[in-house]
Enzyme design. Structure first.
Site, PDB file in Angstrom:
ATOM      1  N   HIS A  63       0.784  -1.232   0.000  1.00 36.58           N
ATOM      2  CA  HIS A  63       0.000   0.000   0.000  1.00 36.58           C
ATOM      3  C   HIS A  63       0.813   1.277   0.000  1.00 36.58           C
ATOM      4  O   HIS A  63       0.358   2.299  -0.502  1.00 36.58           O
ATOM      5  CB  HIS A  63      -0.950   0.014   1.205  1.00 36.58           C
ATOM      6  CG  HIS A  63      -2.182  -0.782   0.972  1.00 36.58           C
ATOM      7  ND1 HIS A  63      -3.403  -0.215   0.704  1.00 36.58           N
ATOM      8  CD2 HIS A  63      -2.383  -2.118   0.926  1.00 36.58           C
ATOM      9  CE1 HIS A  63      -4.302  -1.163   0.516  1.00 36.58           C
ATOM     10  NE2 HIS A  63      -3.705  -2.330   0.646  1.00 36.58           N
TER      11      HIS A  63
ATOM     12  N   LYS B 291      -9.410  12.908   5.559  1.00 30.55           N
ATOM     13  CA  LYS B 291      -8.287  11.987   5.548  1.00 30.55           C
ATOM     14  C   LYS B 291      -7.864  11.708   6.981  1.00 30.55           C
ATOM     15  O   LYS B 291      -8.114  12.520   7.874  1.00 30.55           O
ATOM     16  CB  LYS B 291      -7.080  12.575   4.785  1.00 30.55           C
ATOM     17  CG  LYS B 291      -7.233  12.575   3.273  1.00 30.55           C
ATOM     18  CD  LYS B 291      -5.974  13.103   2.600  1.00 30.55           C
ATOM     19  CE  LYS B 291      -6.103  13.054   1.090  1.00 30.55           C
ATOM     20  NZ  LYS B 291      -6.113  11.677   0.584  1.00 30.55           N
ATOM     21  N   ARG B 292      -7.233  10.574   7.187  1.00 24.76           N
ATOM     22  CA  ARG B 292      -6.608  10.294   8.467  1.00 24.76           C
ATOM     23  C   ARG B 292      -5.682  11.458   8.815  1.00 24.76           C
ATOM     24  O   ARG B 292      -4.941  11.944   7.969  1.00 24.76           O
ATOM     25  CB  ARG B 292      -5.822   8.984   8.344  1.00 24.76           C
ATOM     26  CG  ARG B 292      -5.032   8.569   9.550  1.00 24.76           C
ATOM     27  CD  ARG B 292      -4.586   7.123   9.388  1.00 24.76           C
ATOM     28  NE  ARG B 292      -3.905   6.895   8.121  1.00 24.76           N
ATOM     29  CZ  ARG B 292      -2.583   6.895   7.983  1.00 24.76           C
ATOM     30  NH1 ARG B 292      -1.800   7.143   9.006  1.00 24.76           N
ATOM     31  NH2 ARG B 292      -2.035   6.637   6.803  1.00 24.76           N
TER      32      ARG B 292
ATOM     33  N   LYS C  88      -0.372  14.039   5.340  1.00 28.68           N
ATOM     34  CA  LYS C  88      -1.655  14.314   4.692  1.00 28.68           C
ATOM     35  C   LYS C  88      -1.918  15.812   4.559  1.00 28.68           C
ATOM     36  O   LYS C  88      -2.906  16.218   3.966  1.00 28.68           O
ATOM     37  CB  LYS C  88      -2.795  13.668   5.482  1.00 28.68           C
ATOM     38  CG  LYS C  88      -2.689  12.159   5.659  1.00 28.68           C
ATOM     39  CD  LYS C  88      -3.087  11.407   4.427  1.00 28.68           C
ATOM     40  CE  LYS C  88      -3.169   9.911   4.705  1.00 28.68           C
ATOM     41  NZ  LYS C  88      -3.527   9.128   3.505  1.00 28.68           N
TER      42      LYS C  88
ATOM     43  N   THR D 115      -7.819   7.281  -1.774  1.00 23.68           N
ATOM     44  CA  THR D 115      -9.160   6.888  -2.220  1.00 23.68           C
ATOM     45  C   THR D 115     -10.195   7.968  -1.959  1.00 23.68           C
ATOM     46  O   THR D 115     -11.179   8.068  -2.679  1.00 23.68           O
ATOM     47  CB  THR D 115      -9.604   5.588  -1.522  1.00 23.68           C
ATOM     48  OG1 THR D 115      -9.480   5.747  -0.106  1.00 23.68           O
ATOM     49  CG2 THR D 115      -8.762   4.420  -1.978  1.00 23.68           C
TER      50      THR D 115
ATOM     51  N   LYS E 136     -13.234   9.468  -4.494  1.00 19.75           N
ATOM     52  CA  LYS E 136     -14.657   9.615  -4.159  1.00 19.75           C
ATOM     53  C   LYS E 136     -15.119  11.049  -4.383  1.00 19.75           C
ATOM     54  O   LYS E 136     -16.218  11.290  -4.881  1.00 19.75           O
ATOM     55  CB  LYS E 136     -14.896   9.183  -2.708  1.00 19.75           C
ATOM     56  CG  LYS E 136     -14.551   7.735  -2.419  1.00 19.75           C
ATOM     57  CD  LYS E 136     -14.832   7.415  -0.968  1.00 19.75           C
ATOM     58  CE  LYS E 136     -14.380   6.027  -0.587  1.00 19.75           C
ATOM     59  NZ  LYS E 136     -12.929   5.924  -0.412  1.00 19.75           N
TER      60      LYS E 136
END
Length: 920
Positions: free
Chosen positions: A437, A652-653, A658, A762, A766
Site C-alpha cells: 500500500h 483523511k486520516r 496528509k 481513495t 470519491k
C-alpha cells in the site's frame, strides 16, 4: 411476506425444483393480539437433488376471505414465474420481524426498531441468494479467491443492499406506509467499526465488485468489538472512546457456532518419533466464524465476509478460583482470548501491545487458512490432491498484516498434512499474493525476532528456512564474484535483519573485524524518504520528543571515562520481504482502486459538460444535497452555514504527510488577510467558504492530535468573529459522518498530501466521482485523476515527487530560505490570537534544518507560497459558476477509470486466475 418470493422465486434452480414438489402444508399461528394471522408455508421439495426446504411467511390479516388453496396457488405461481416484491409484501415482512424476531420491546415501532426489522427483512432475501451462491460454487468446485485484510471499511449496509436488489423504491414506499422515512431509517445504522482508512475501504470495494462481477470469492477479517475508537471533538481537540457499534447487535451477521478452529500461542517445538516437528504446550484459544453477506449489484451472486471472534472453552473458566474469591484469575483465560478482537490496531508502545497485535495477525491468518483448507478438502472428497490446491485456491494478502499466512500454510501442510518441505514451499508460492500500500513503515512492518520466537516458535523455524531459500536465490542471481554487491543485496533482500548468515553460508562473505564504535542499524536504502518517515513513525508511536530529551539527560549523567557499551542492533523479521519471497505476485495500489463507477454512465457526462440545461440540473442536485450537509452541520455544531458558500472539505486520516497542517495554516493566512481589510475589500476579494476537516488522529500520535487541537482553536476564533461573518467558517468534524454524508451529497472542493508519500488517496477518487474539484500535489491517485479529468479541471500546487529528496537535502545544508508570508503566519499563531494554548512544539516542527521532529520534513513551508497562490485561483474559478459547474461535471466524467470493477477484472486475470461464475 413470502421470504422465498424475495429472491429465491426468481431462481431458475428453485423453479426447476418446485416442479417436482411432493408436499406443501400450512401451519397457522395467531399473532400476539389475535387480530391477525400468519401462515407459515413449508414446502418440502424433492427431486434427484438433495432435499430443499423453502420457508415462506405471508401476512393474511388484510385478506380474511382469501382461501388457503388460492394463497398456495398464487405463491407457487410467483415462485415459478419470478417475483419482485411490492411495497405491501415488504411492509408485511418488516412487521413480521418487528414482532417475531424482536430486539426491542413490543409497545413502540420507533426508528431503531424500524431499522433492525427492515435490515432483517432484507437479510432474508440475501440469505437465499447467499446459500445458493456457495452451494453452486461447491458443486462446480471452482477456483476461489480469498481476500485477507485486517480492515474492512464497509459503510452502512442497508441502503447498499436494497439498492443492489433493485428494491429501493419498494422499501421506501413500504416504510412510508409504516410511518417512517427510508432515509431516516437508514441513518439509524451504525457504521461497522471494522476499518480505518483507504486500506479497509479498498477491501470492501473489492468484495462489492467481486460479487457484482460474479467472481467466486470470500473475504476474511476480524470482528472488532470496539473498532479503532469513536472520535469526539471537544474544545481540547480529539478525545477517544470505545466504539459502540455492536451494543444493539448487528442484524447482518450470522454466527456459525459449528465453524471454529484452534489457535495456539507460545509453547515449544519438539521432534516426534515420526521425525516431524510438533508444536506443543502454550496457550490455546478458539476462533469462531461470524458471516456477513455481500450482495452484488443486479445479480444473484452474494458472497461472504467471514469475521473471526476469539474465545476459549467454558472449561477454561477457573471455577475453583472464582469460588475462592479470586474472580480476576478465574476469568483470565476468557479475557486473554477475547481481548484479541477488542480493538483494531491496539497501541503497540508496550511489549504487551506488540504481542496483542501479533496475536491478531496470526489469528486472522491461522483461522482463515484452516477454514480454506477444510473447504478444499471437503470439495476434494476422499482423494485430496495437494498439488491441485493452487488450482483451486488464491490467497490475497492486503498489506503485510496477513504475512503470517506464508509460514502458517507451510506449517499446516508439513506438520499436519504430511507434505515435504519442498512440496509445501512450492504450493505456498503458487497460492499466495501480496498487495503493498505505501512506503510508510506501516507497510514495511518489522517484528522483533525474539518476540516472534516466544509467541510463534514453529513459525520462526519456518521463516528461517524461507530466509535460507531466499539466500540461495540471491546468491544464484548475483554470484560471488563481487562480495560488496552480494553483501548489499543480502542486506536489502533478506527476511531476517541483523541476523548472521546460516552456517551453510558462513564463509560466503568475509566480515571485517567489529569496530568499538557501532553504527546505527541499517535502514532500507530505497531513499532518504523511508529513513525519515521511519523517524516520523517512531515519533507517532512514542508520542513526544520528551522521550529523547530524557534519554539525553540520562547519558549526560554518566561518567565521562566510562566505556560505552553499544547494544547489538535488534534482530527483526521484515514482513514485506517475506511477502515477496513467499508469494507469486506483488502489486501496488496507486493505479488500481476506487469506488464502483459504471463506465458507460460517466462517459455520458462528457457530452453534457457544456449543455446549459444539464448544468442547471447538475447545480440544482448539488445544492439540494449541500442543504443536507448544512442540516448536518446545524445538528452537530449548532451553527448555520450558507449553502451558497464553497464547501472546502478535507477527509483523511490526520497525519503530517496528509497536509492538514498546511491546510489550516492556509486558512489562518486567509483569516489574517480578512482582518486587515475593510468589509467591502473582504467581500470583493474572497468568496464565502465553509472549511471542514474530517479524520481521526491515532490515539498516541501526539503531533497529529496537536493539529486537531489547532483546528478546533482556529474554528472557535473564526466562527465567533462578527467582522468575518459568513465569509469563513471552520469545523473539525467527526470523520465517519463526513464519509457517510459528504460523498453522497456532492460538496464543492477537496484537498491532498505531500508529493511522493501517498499510496493512493481513495478519498480524492470519491470526491472527484461526486463532482468535487480537487486541489493537491501530484501524488498517489492525484496523478491519474488529473490525467483523466484534464489539467484545466484540477488545481495543482507544490513540489513534485522527484524534487523531494533534493529539497530535504537543501534544507539540511541550511540553504532553504523560508517565504516571508510563511514566517509571518507562524508568528501570528504564536501571538495567542487563537487562545492560550502553547503551539511552540507544533510550529517548531516546521523550523530548523535538521533534527528529530524538526526541519519541516513534510515541506509545509516549501509548498506554502504555491498553495496560497493556487487558492486564489480557486476563488476566481468559483465566482464563475458556469465554469465551476463544467469543471465539476468533468471531474465526475473522468472518474470512470477509477473503478474497482476494472481492478477486480485485472486481479482475476493477472493474479488469481479465476473466472466469473453466474448463477443459473
Amino acid at each position: 411476506m413470502a421470504v422465498s418470493q424475495l429472491c429465491a422465486a426468481s431462481s431458475t434452480r428453485s423453479e426447476a425444483i418446485l416442479q417436482h414438489s411432493s408436499l406443501s402444508r400450512y401451519i397457522e399461528f395467531g399473532s400476539r393480539n389475535r387480530r391477525s394471522k400468519r401462515l407459515f408455508l413449508i414446502r418440502t421439495l424433492t427431486s434427484s437433488r438433495p432435499k430443499t426446504t423453502l420457508f415462506s411467511v405471508r401476512n393474511v390479516s388484510s385478506e380474511p376471505k382469501q382461501k388457503v388453496s388460492d394463497t398456495l396457488e398464487e405463491d407457487a405461481s410467483s415462485a415459478l414465474n419470478g417475483y419482485t416484491p411490492d411495497a405491501a409484501s415488504i411492509a408485511s415482512s418488516i412487521k413480521y420481524h418487528a414482532e417475531f424476531t424482536p430486539l426491542f420491546s413490543p409497545e413502540k415501532f420507533e426508528l431503531p426498531k424500524a431499522f433492525f426489522a427492515t435490515a432483517q427483512s432484507v437479510r432474508d432475501s440475501l440469505i437465499i441468494n447467499w446459500n445458493a451462491t456457495y452451494d453452486y460454487y461447491e458443486r462446480l468446485n471452482v477456483k476461489q479467491a480469498y481476500y485477507l485484510s485486517m480492515e474492512f471499511l464497509q459503510g452502512r449496509a442497508l441502503l447498499n443492499a436494497i439498492g443492489n436488489l433493485g428494491l429501493t423504491g419498494a422499501y421506501a414506499e413500504a416504510l412510508s406506509n409504516l410511518g417512517h422515512n427510508l432515509e431516516n431509517v437508514v441513518c439509524q445504522e451504525p457504521d461497522a467499526a471494522l476499518g480505518n482508512g483507504g486500506l479497509g475501504r479498498l477491501a470492501s470495494c473489492f468484495l462489492d465488485s467481486l460479487a457484482t462481477l460474479n467472481y467466486p470469492a470470500w473475504g476474511y477479517g476480524l470482528r472488532y468489538k470496539y473498532g479503532l475508537f469513536k472520535q469526539r471533538i471537544t474544545k481540547d481537540g480529539q478525545e477517544e472512546v470505545a466504539e459502540d457499534w455492536l451494543e444493539m447487535g448487528n442484524p447482518w451477521e450470522i454466527v456459525r457456532y459449528d465453524v471454529s478452529y484452534p489457535i495456539k500461542f507460545y509453547g515449544k517445538v519438539v521432534s516426534g518419533s515420526d521425525g516431524k516437528s510438533h508444536w506443543i504446550g502454550g496457550e490455546d484459544i478458539k476462533a469462531v466464524a461470524y458471516d456477513v453477506p455481500i450482495p452484488g449489484y443486479k445479480t444473484k451472486t452474494t458472497i461472504n465476509l467471514r469475521l473471526w471472534s476469539t474465545k476459549v472453552s467454558s472449561e477454561d473458566f477457573d471455577l475453583y478460583a472464582f469460588n475462592a474469591g479470586d474472580h480476576t484469575k478465574a476469568a483470565e483465560a476468557q479475557y486473554d482470548a477475547e481481548k484479541i478482537c477488542f480493538i483494531l490496531y491496539p497501541g503497540d508502545e508496550s511489549v504487551e501491545g506488540k504481542i496483542l497485535r501479533l496475536k491478531q495477525q496470526y489469528t486472522l491468518c491461522s483461522a482463515s487458512l484452516q477454514d480454506i483448507i477444510a473447504r478444499f478438502e471437503r470439495r476434494s472428497g476422499a482423494n485430496v490432491n495437494w498439488e491441485e490446491f493452487p488450482e483451486k485456491v488464491a490467497v490475497q494478502m492486503n498489506d503485510t498484516h496477513p504475512t503470517l499466512c506464508i509460514p502458517e500454510l507451510i506449517r499446516i501442510l508439513v506438520d499436519l498434512k504430511g507434505l515435504s518441505w519442498k512440496e509445501a514451499w512450492n504450493i505456498t508460492q503458487r497460492t499466495v499474493a501480496y498487495t503493498n500500500h505505501t512506503v510508510l513503515p506501516e507497510a514495511l512492518e518489522k517484528w522483533s525476532l525474539e518476540l516472534m520466537q516466544k509467541l510463534l516458535p514453529r513459525h520462526v523455524e519456518i521463516i528461517e528456512m524461507i530466509d535460507e531459500e531466499l539466500i540461495h536465490t540471491i546468491v544464484s542471481e548475483y554470484g560471488t564474484a563481487d562480495p560488496d554487491l552480494l553483501e548489499k543485496k543480502l542486506k536489502e533482500m533478506r527476511i531476517l535483519e541483523n541476523v548472521d548468515l546460516p552456517a551453510t553460508f558462513a564463509n560466503l562473505i568475509v566480515k571485517p573485524e567489529k569496530s568499538t564504535v557501532v553504527a546505527p542499524s541499517d535502514e532500507p536504502e530505497n531513499s532518504e524518504e523511508v529513513e525519515s518517515v521511519n523517524e516520523e513513525h517512531e515519533a507517532e508511536k512514542k508520542g513526544t520528543l520528551e522521550v529523547e530529551e530524557e534519554e539525553e539527560e540520562e547519558e549526560e549523567g554518566e561518567e565521562e571515562d566510562e566505556v560505552e557499551v553499544v547494544p547489538e542492533p535488534p534482530m527483526l523479521v521484515r514482513m514485506a520481504n517475506l511477502c515477496v519471497a513467499g508469494g507469486h505476485a506483488v502489486n501496488g495500489v496507486a493505479e488500481i482502486h476506487s469506488e464502483i463507477v459504471k463506465d458507460e454512465v460517466f462517459n455520458e457526462f462528457y457530452k453534457f459538460a457544456d449543455n446549459e440545461d444539464f448544468q442547471t440540473q447538475f447545480r440544482a442536485a448539488k445544492r439540494n444535497n449541500k442543504m443536507k450537509v448544512v442540516s448536518l452541520l446545524k445538528e452537530k455544531t449548532g451553527y448555520t452555514v450558507s449553502p451558497d458558500a464553497m464547501f472546502d472539505i478535507q477527509v483523511k486520516r490526520i497525519h503530517e504527510y496528509k497536509r492538514q497542517l498546511l491546510n489550516i495554516l492556509g486558512i489562518v493566512y486567509r483569516y489574517k488577510q480578512m482582518k486587515e481589510m475593510s468589509a467591502a475589500e473582504r467581500k470583493a476579494k474572497f468568496v464565502p467558504r465553509v472549511c471542514v476537516f474530517g479524520g481521526k488522529a491515532f490515539a498516541t500520535y501526539v503531533q497529529a492530535k496537536r493539529i486537531v487541537k489547532f483546528i478546533t482553536d482556529v474554528g472557535a476564533t473564526v466562527n465567533h468573529d462578527p467582522e468575518i461573518g459568513d465569509l469563513l467558517k471552520v469545523y473539525q468534524f467527526i470523520a465517519i459522518l463526513l464519509y457517510s454524508v459528504t460523498f453522497s451529497h456532492l460538496p464543492s472542493y477537496a484537498f491532498c498530501s505531500t508529493a511522493g508519500m501517498e499510496a493512493s488517496g481513495t478519498s480524492n477518487m470519491k470526491f472527484a466521482m461526486n463532482g468535487c474539484i480537487l486541489i493537491g500535489t501530484l501524488d498517489g491517485a492525484n496523478v491519474e485523476i488529473r490525467e483523466e479529468v484534464g489539467e484545466d479541471n484540477f488545481f495543482l500546487f507544490g513540489a513534485k515527487a522527484p524534487e523531494i529528496v533534493g529539497l530535504r537535502k537543501e534544507r539540511a545544508e541550511g540553504k532553504f530560505v523560508p517565504d516571508p508570508q510563511f514566517e509571518e503566519i507562524k508568528e501570528y499563531v504564536r501571538s495567542g490570537v487563537f487562545g492560550p494554548y502553547n503551539y511552540d512544539e507544533l510550529i517548531g516542527s516546521l523550523e530548523g534544518n535538521e533534527g528529530f521532529g524538526q526541519a519541516d520534513y513534510f515541506l509545509v513551508g516549501k509548498d506554502f507560497p504555491s498553495y496560497i497562490e493556487c487558492q486564489e485561483k480557486v476563488d476566481e474559478a468559483y465566482r464563475d459558476q458556469k465554469l465551476w459547474t463544467r469543471m465539476s461535471i468533468m471531474n465526475t466524467a473522468g472518474s470512470y477509470k477509477f473503478s474497482s470493477d476494472r481492478t477486480i477484472h485485472e486481479y482475476a486475470r493477472d493474479i488469481w486466475n479465476i473466472e466469473p461464475v453466474e448463477l443459473p
